[in-house]
Write a protein that holds these residues in place. Structure first.
Motif, mmCIF file in Angstrom:
data_model
loop_
_atom_site.group_PDB
_atom_site.id
_atom_site.type_symbol
_atom_site.label_atom_id
_atom_site.label_comp_id
_atom_site.label_asym_id
_atom_site.label_seq_id
_atom_site.Cartn_x
_atom_site.Cartn_y
_atom_site.Cartn_z
ATOM 1 N N GLY A 1 2.139 5.865 -2.562
ATOM 2 C CA GLY A 1 3.062 5.127 -1.708
ATOM 3 C C GLY A 1 3.141 5.725 -0.310
ATOM 4 O O GLY A 1 3.155 5.003 0.697
ATOM 5 N N CYS A 2 3.162 7.056 -0.233
ATOM 6 C CA CYS A 2 3.214 7.719 1.078
ATOM 7 C C CYS A 2 1.916 7.528 1.849
ATOM 8 O O CYS A 2 1.932 7.406 3.082
ATOM 9 C CB CYS A 2 3.533 9.204 0.900
ATOM 10 S SG CYS A 2 5.222 9.519 0.329
ATOM 11 N N ALA A 3 0.790 7.490 1.138
ATOM 12 C CA ALA A 3 -0.499 7.254 1.802
ATOM 13 C C ALA A 3 -0.554 5.854 2.396
ATOM 14 O O ALA A 3 -0.981 5.663 3.546
ATOM 15 C CB ALA A 3 -1.646 7.467 0.815
ATOM 16 N N LEU A 4 -0.116 4.865 1.631
ATOM 17 C CA LEU A 4 -0.126 3.493 2.139
ATOM 18 C C LEU A 4 0.859 3.330 3.294
ATOM 19 O O LEU A 4 0.575 2.633 4.272
ATOM 20 C CB LEU A 4 0.210 2.524 0.999
ATOM 21 C CG LEU A 4 -0.810 2.478 -0.144
ATOM 22 C CD1 LEU A 4 -0.310 1.589 -1.269
ATOM 23 C CD2 LEU A 4 -2.176 2.023 0.343
ATOM 24 N N GLY A 5 1.998 4.001 3.187
ATOM 25 C CA GLY A 5 2.962 3.966 4.281
ATOM 26 C C GLY A 5 2.405 4.577 5.548
ATOM 27 O O GLY A 5 2.664 4.088 6.664
ATOM 28 N N TYR A 6 1.618 5.646 5.403
ATOM 29 C CA TYR A 6 1.028 6.280 6.578
ATOM 30 C C TYR A 6 -0.024 5.373 7.218
ATOM 31 O O TYR A 6 -0.122 5.299 8.455
ATOM 32 C CB TYR A 6 0.407 7.627 6.209
ATOM 33 C CG TYR A 6 -0.036 8.403 7.422
ATOM 34 C CD1 TYR A 6 0.895 9.036 8.238
ATOM 35 C CD2 TYR A 6 -1.382 8.494 7.780
ATOM 36 C CE1 TYR A 6 0.511 9.734 9.374
ATOM 37 C CE2 TYR A 6 -1.778 9.191 8.911
ATOM 38 C CZ TYR A 6 -0.835 9.816 9.704
ATOM 39 O OH TYR A 6 -1.228 10.499 10.835
ATOM 40 N N LEU A 7 -0.791 4.671 6.392
ATOM 41 C CA LEU A 7 -1.762 3.729 6.946
ATOM 42 C C LEU A 7 -1.054 2.646 7.751
ATOM 43 O O LEU A 7 -1.514 2.268 8.840
ATOM 44 C CB LEU A 7 -2.597 3.103 5.825
ATOM 45 C CG LEU A 7 -3.613 4.019 5.150
ATOM 46 C CD1 LEU A 7 -4.294 3.285 3.997
ATOM 47 C CD2 LEU A 7 -4.653 4.528 6.139
#
Length: 200
Positions: free
Chosen positions: A160-166
């Protein structure tokens, strides 16, 4: 506890999402930081020689880094269940965390190349290689994600944090069109109180 904090760091966000779920946010003092791979924050280095965030200082003075170590510590003191204790589910969740962290690593390296390196020194093949890691990483998650899943563990939090960063740094990347199941899952996950409270 104290944590060297940057509101835009996805690795700090991982820790704070766990802290939110575990009811620990009021017990963590956020220390401002200006961590950078070029101009290193001299305030962090005495605690963490790498000068990176997140760096956690426990109540007894013990220093911990990086996000993987800090998240496991928070899970332990908060008596959480973000890390399965043993068996196949543990290895699956830890591997998912590593894959999502790898997507984040590639995202940051590509960003540094474009935002910090002087334009005349930028290496387009390097950036393309990092972006390809993101593409293949997301494709792997797309094959395994259940859009209806409400599973909450260190694997899903890191994803979730990776997708949010993208979304934060690569708004034009358009990952949703290639990963519709992942997009459907993230649509729900991103609306949880912990993700909303830690949004950069």
């Amino acid at each position: 506890m104290k944590i060297y904090h940057s509101p835009s760091s996805p690795y700090v966000r991982k820790c704070m999402v766990l802290a939110h779920h575990l009811g620990l946010t009021d017990k963590i003092e956020k220390l401002p930081s200006a961590a950078s791979p070029v101009k290193r924050d001299q305030n962090i280095i005495p605690s963490n020689p790498l000068g990176k965030v997140p760096t956690l200082i426990a109540d007894d003075g013990t220093v911990m880094f990086d996000s993987r170590v800090i998240c496991e510590y928070l899970n332990a003191i908060g008596k959480g269940s973000f890390f399965p204790p043993e068996g196949a589910s543990r290895w699956r969740v830890l591997t998912e965390q590593s894959l999502a962290d790898g997507i984040l690593d590639a995202s940051l390296l590509a960003r540094y190349e474009g935002a910090l390196r002087p334009e005349e020194l930028r290496w387009t093949d390097w950036t393309a290689g990092q972006m390809d890691k993101i593409t293949t990483g997301l494709a792997s998650f797309e094959k395994t994600i259940d859009p209806a899943s409400q599973r909450l563990d260190i694997g899903t939090v890191t994803l979730g944090c990776a997708l949010g960063y993208l979304d934060f740094r690569y708004a034009d990347y358009g990952w949703r069109s290639k990963c519709p199941k992942l997009a459907a899952w993230y649509e729900k996950f991103s609306q949880t109180p912990a993700m909303q409270a830690t949004k950069p």
